[in-house]
Design a protein around this motif. Structure first.
Motif, PDB file in Angstrom:
ATOM      1  N   LYS A  81      57.211 -26.728  89.272  1.00 15.25           N
ATOM      2  CA  LYS A  81      57.829 -28.045  89.136  1.00 15.25           C
ATOM      3  C   LYS A  81      57.991 -28.722  90.506  1.00 15.25           C
ATOM      4  N   ASN A  82      58.295 -27.936  91.514  1.00 14.75           N
ATOM      5  CA  ASN A  82      58.563 -28.474  92.852  1.00 14.75           C
ATOM      6  C   ASN A  82      58.653 -27.309  93.845  1.00 14.75           C
ATOM      7  N   THR A  83      59.035 -27.599  95.059  1.00 13.95           N
ATOM      8  CA  THR A  83      59.180 -26.539  96.071  1.00 13.95           C
ATOM      9  C   THR A  83      60.282 -25.566  95.676  1.00 13.95           C
ATOM     10  N   SER A  84      61.406 -26.116  95.238  1.00 13.47           N
ATOM     11  CA  SER A  84      62.561 -25.265  94.928  1.00 13.47           C
ATOM     12  C   SER A  84      62.186 -24.218  93.890  1.00 13.47           C
ATOM     13  N   GLU A  85      61.462 -24.652  92.859  1.00 11.24           N
ATOM     14  CA  GLU A  85      61.078 -23.683  91.831  1.00 11.24           C
ATOM     15  C   GLU A  85      60.147 -22.633  92.446  1.00 11.24           C
ATOM     16  N   ASP A 108      67.174 -24.832 108.272  1.00  7.30           N
ATOM     17  CA  ASP A 108      65.924 -25.074 107.546  1.00  7.30           C
ATOM     18  C   ASP A 108      66.265 -25.783 106.234  1.00  7.30           C
ATOM     19  N   HIS A 109      65.255 -26.236 105.520  1.00  6.99           N
ATOM     20  CA  HIS A 109      65.553 -27.035 104.319  1.00  6.99           C
ATOM     21  C   HIS A 109      66.393 -26.228 103.320  1.00  6.99           C
ATOM     22  N   PRO A 110      67.456 -26.832 102.787  1.00  6.30           N
ATOM     23  CA  PRO A 110      68.327 -26.094 101.864  1.00  6.30           C
ATOM     24  C   PRO A 110      67.604 -25.587 100.612  1.00  6.30           C
ATOM     25  N   ASN A 111      66.558 -26.299 100.193  1.00  3.91           N
ATOM     26  CA  ASN A 111      65.866 -25.850  98.970  1.00  3.91           C
ATOM     27  C   ASN A 111      65.117 -24.543  99.187  1.00  3.91           C
ATOM     28  N   ASN A 112      64.852 -24.226 100.419  1.00  2.00           N
ATOM     29  CA  ASN A 112      64.288 -22.924 100.749  1.00  2.00           C
ATOM     30  C   ASN A 112      65.439 -21.909 100.837  1.00  2.00           C
ATOM     31  N   MET A 153      60.585 -19.215 105.656  1.00  4.86           N
ATOM     32  CA  MET A 153      60.761 -20.344 106.579  1.00  4.86           C
ATOM     33  C   MET A 153      59.859 -21.509 106.195  1.00  4.86           C
ATOM     34  N   SER A 154      60.201 -22.668 106.709  1.00  4.43           N
ATOM     35  CA  SER A 154      59.321 -23.832 106.561  1.00  4.43           C
ATOM     36  C   SER A 154      58.296 -23.822 107.678  1.00  4.43           C
ATOM     37  N   TYR A 155      57.125 -24.357 107.373  1.00  6.78           N
ATOM     38  CA  TYR A 155      56.094 -24.529 108.412  1.00  6.78           C
ATOM     39  C   TYR A 155      56.480 -25.723 109.294  1.00  6.78           C
ATOM     40  N   VAL A 156      56.762 -26.853 108.639  1.00 12.03           N
ATOM     41  CA  VAL A 156      57.135 -28.072 109.362  1.00 12.03           C
ATOM     42  C   VAL A 156      58.550 -28.450 108.937  1.00 12.03           C
ATOM     43  N   THR A 157      59.400 -28.778 109.916  1.00  9.55           N
ATOM     44  CA  THR A 157      60.775 -29.131 109.530  1.00  9.55           C
ATOM     45  C   THR A 157      60.875 -30.602 109.145  1.00  9.55           C
ATOM     46  N   PHE A 158      61.687 -30.827 108.132  1.00 10.17           N
ATOM     47  CA  PHE A 158      61.842 -32.179 107.597  1.00 10.17           C
ATOM     48  C   PHE A 158      62.691 -33.053 108.504  1.00 10.17           C
ATOM     49  N   HIS A 159      63.544 -32.441 109.322  1.00  7.15           N
ATOM     50  CA  HIS A 159      64.551 -33.239 110.015  1.00  7.15           C
ATOM     51  C   HIS A 159      64.209 -33.510 111.475  1.00  7.15           C
ATOM     52  N   VAL A 182      56.568 -18.940 102.776  1.00  5.48           N
ATOM     53  CA  VAL A 182      56.493 -20.152 103.606  1.00  5.48           C
ATOM     54  C   VAL A 182      56.597 -21.405 102.730  1.00  5.48           C
ATOM     55  N   ASP A 183      57.461 -22.314 103.154  1.00  7.83           N
ATOM     56  CA  ASP A 183      57.615 -23.625 102.517  1.00  7.83           C
ATOM     57  C   ASP A 183      56.745 -24.612 103.307  1.00  7.83           C
ATOM     58  N   ILE A 184      55.707 -25.121 102.641  1.00  8.55           N
ATOM     59  CA  ILE A 184      54.798 -26.046 103.349  1.00  8.55           C
ATOM     60  C   ILE A 184      54.980 -27.493 102.861  1.00  8.55           C
ATOM     61  N   MET A 185      56.130 -27.772 102.261  1.00  9.05           N
ATOM     62  CA  MET A 185      56.327 -29.105 101.667  1.00  9.05           C
ATOM     63  C   MET A 185      56.027 -30.234 102.647  1.00  9.05           C
ATOM     64  N   GLN A 186      56.508 -30.120 103.885  1.00 10.03           N
ATOM     65  CA  GLN A 186      56.313 -31.236 104.822  1.00 10.03           C
ATOM     66  C   GLN A 186      54.958 -31.171 105.520  1.00 10.03           C
ATOM     67  N   ALA A 187      54.239 -30.100 105.345  1.00 11.26           N
ATOM     68  CA  ALA A 187      52.968 -29.955 106.072  1.00 11.26           C
ATOM     69  C   ALA A 187      51.766 -30.302 105.207  1.00 11.26           C
ATOM     70  N   CYS A 205      55.258 -25.420  97.676  1.00  9.73           N
ATOM     71  CA  CYS A 205      55.490 -26.826  98.027  1.00  9.73           C
ATOM     72  C   CYS A 205      55.575 -27.684  96.772  1.00  9.73           C
ATOM     73  N   GLY A 206      56.053 -28.888  96.971  1.00 10.49           N
ATOM     74  CA  GLY A 206      55.936 -29.937  95.969  1.00 10.49           C
ATOM     75  C   GLY A 206      54.745 -30.803  96.356  1.00 10.49           C
ATOM     76  N   THR A 207      54.497 -31.849  95.566  1.00 13.21           N
ATOM     77  CA  THR A 207      53.288 -32.641  95.837  1.00 13.21           C
ATOM     78  C   THR A 207      53.602 -34.114  96.128  1.00 13.21           C
ATOM     79  N   HIS A 208      54.875 -34.451  96.321  1.00  9.20           N
ATOM     80  CA  HIS A 208      55.198 -35.875  96.421  1.00  9.20           C
ATOM     81  C   HIS A 208      55.227 -36.423  97.847  1.00  9.20           C
ATOM     82  N   LYS A 209      54.781 -35.610  98.810  1.00  2.99           N
ATOM     83  CA  LYS A 209      54.707 -36.156 100.172  1.00  2.99           C
ATOM     84  C   LYS A 209      53.219 -36.248 100.547  1.00  2.99           C
ATOM     85  N   GLY A 210      52.720 -35.325 101.362  1.00  7.88           N
ATOM     86  CA  GLY A 210      51.317 -35.416 101.800  1.00  7.88           C
ATOM     87  C   GLY A 210      50.317 -35.326 100.657  1.00  7.88           C
TER      88      GLY A 210
HETATM   89  C1  PLP Z   1      60.819 -28.499 103.839  1.00  6.33           C
HETATM   90  C2  PLP Z   1      61.141 -29.048 102.485  1.00  6.33           C
HETATM   91  N1  PLP Z   1      61.228 -28.220 101.426  1.00  6.33           N
HETATM   92  C3  PLP Z   1      61.509 -28.686 100.206  1.00  6.33           C
HETATM   93  C4  PLP Z   1      61.736 -30.034  99.981  1.00  6.33           C
HETATM   94  C5  PLP Z   1      62.035 -30.570  98.617  1.00  6.33           C
HETATM   95  O1  PLP Z   1      62.166 -29.606  97.644  1.00  6.33           O
HETATM   96  P1  PLP Z   1      61.743 -29.930  96.148  1.00  6.33           P
HETATM   97  O2  PLP Z   1      60.239 -30.080  96.144  1.00  6.33           O
HETATM   98  O3  PLP Z   1      62.206 -28.782  95.379  1.00  6.33           O
HETATM   99  O4  PLP Z   1      62.422 -31.183  95.762  1.00  6.33           O
HETATM  100  C6  PLP Z   1      61.678 -30.929 101.051  1.00  6.33           C
HETATM  101  C7  PLP Z   1      61.924 -32.370 100.911  1.00  6.33           C
HETATM  102  O5  PLP Z   1      61.967 -33.029  99.904  1.00  6.33           O
HETATM  103  C8  PLP Z   1      61.358 -30.420 102.318  1.00  6.33           C
HETATM  104  O6  PLP Z   1      61.291 -31.247 103.352  1.00  6.33           O
END
Ligand code: PLP
Length: 387
Positions: A81-85, A108-112, A153-159, A182-187, A205-210
């Motif tokens: 469904k998304n990165t969190s899942e 790091d991103h809380p969803n990780n 860990m995340s590959y690329v940090t969101f913040h 590895v969380d690659i959501m931002q990469a 990862c999720g698919t709503h960014k890159g």
């Molecule tokens: C590093 C990272 N992980 C996860 C998410 C989002 O998690 P999810 O796809 O579960 O909404 C984001 C930002 O939306 C993010 O920047």
């Protein structure tokens, strides 16, 4: 230097006519090919209700494209469904027991992080290492003890746009026999990722960014040599032999030999159709070109911020930074309304304003951002950081 025809790509993102969109780290605006794929799916559903078997065949074709983006096998890719899942599936598949511990990065991103923090109720320890501009194997090494079983860990940090050295952390995990998530959501979609070189156990990862798709679709890579990793949840689709008569058989519950073991129930088929179109667009442009283009825009941005005396939060060096995520140390509470009033879309972040780039951004977008910062500072007579 022109890496691809950016003006042609801009025509596929009509939102650029309405605003200066510098917020792809939040979500990417919809492109014409993605819109057309969604519309085609809706029309098909509306007029013919399927057939679902064709949709599933297309989904498998999309799975192959996802796999090639990550240098993985299609059998190693699950849709989520998304990165969190994806992170929760990974965390709960690891064979961890009370007393074991997992290493994460503070901030790091809380969803990780929450996927692993939730394991604390099973007696699994979660330890945070400090976040610095450089995070590599050596950052973790001294924190690994006899009970450490995994690093996430995340590959690329969101913040702040750090790009951490996941290949060296992957090598450490191999050396110390740890699982690596590895969380690659931002990469993903902007930075090339080679799952094999990274040596990850799971990548999510999720698919709503890159990857340019609206929210609600994600993916999980699983290293298929790790056959001991089984899903916490089960549905017919997760099984090696889903019952063709739709009667559950308690004596035949072996999980699929592929990443389908981590899939649960029906799929977000409309979003998967959209993803297919997005992956074609990314492949046409070339991920290396997208990365190089964003780096060039990022260099222009950093140069411009320097000239305005606005500090960059996070690393400046190409080797340490992501190509497309930059945070300017402008107090968000004092700048966000102003940016909105001049049709500049950016995000507030913990240390300033995040400017994040997509394949459609050009030098004029960067120059406009710098110009509006300059204009306001001139008007107030104060430095931008003081607002
Ligand atoms: C590093 C990272 N992980 C996860 C998410 C989002 O998690 P999810 O796809 O579960 O909404 C984001 C930002 O939306 C993010 O920047």
């Amino acid at each position: 230097m022109q890496y691809y025809d950016v003006e042609a790509v801009r025509k596929l993102f009509p939102v650029v006519e309405k605003m200066t969109y510098l917020d792809s780290g939040f979500q990417t605006p919809m492109s014409t090919p993605v819109k057309q794929a969604l519309e085609a799916f809706v029309t098909e559903s509306y007029e013919t209700a399927g057939p679902k078997s064709v949709w599933i065949e297309r989904m498998e074709a999309t799975r192959c494209k996802v796999a090639s983006l990550l240098n993985a096998a299609p059998e190693e890719i699950a849709f989520t469904k998304n990165t969190s899942e994806a992170m929760n599936i990974a965390a709960n598949a690891l064979p961890l027991k009370a007393g074991d511990n997992v290493l994460l990065i503070h901030g790091d991103h809380p969803n990780n992080a929450y996927a692993f923090l939730n394991l604390k109720k099973k007696g699994i320890g979660v330890r945070f290492i400090a976040m610095t501009d450089v995070v590599n194997a050596e950052s973790f090494r001294s924190h690994v003890d006899a009970n450490t079983k995994a690093i996430s860990m995340s590959y690329v940090t969101f913040h702040a746009g750090h790009r951490f050295d996941i290949e060296s952390v992957g090598a450490l995990c191999k050396e110390m026999n740890l699982y690596f998530v590895v969380d690659i959501m931002q990469a993903v979609g902007v930075v090339p990722i080679d799952a094999k070189k990274v040596g990850a156990t799971f990548i999510g990862c999720g698919t709503h960014k890159g990857l340019l798709v609206p929210q609600g679709l994600g993916m999980l890579y699983w290293d298929r040599t790790r056959t001991e990793l089984e899903p916490a949840y089960l549905a017919a689709i997760s099984l090696r032999n889903p019952p063709s008569d739709f009667i559950a058989r308690p004596d035949d519950m072996a999980v699929a030999p592929t990443a389908s073991r981590f899939e649960i129930g029906n799929f977000n088929l409309s979003a998967i159709h959209a993803l297919d179109a997005a992956l074609d667009l990314i492949a046409q442009i070339g991920i290396d070109n997208i990365q190089a283009h964003c780096f060039a825009l990022g260099d222009r941005l950093i140069h411009g911020l320097d000239a305005l005396d606005v500090e960059l939060v996070g690393p400046r060096d190409h080797a340490l930074r992501a190509p497309h995520i930059y945070v300017a140390a402008l107090p968000a509470d004092q700048w966000m309304d102003y940016f909105a009033s001049v049709d500049v879309r950016v995000s507030p972040e913990r240390d300033g304003i995040r400017i994040s780039l997509g394949m459609f951004n050009n030098a004029s977008d960067i120059d406009r951002l710098l110009e509006v910062i300059r204009t306001r500072s001139r008007a107030t007579g104060r430095s931008p950081q003081a607002a």
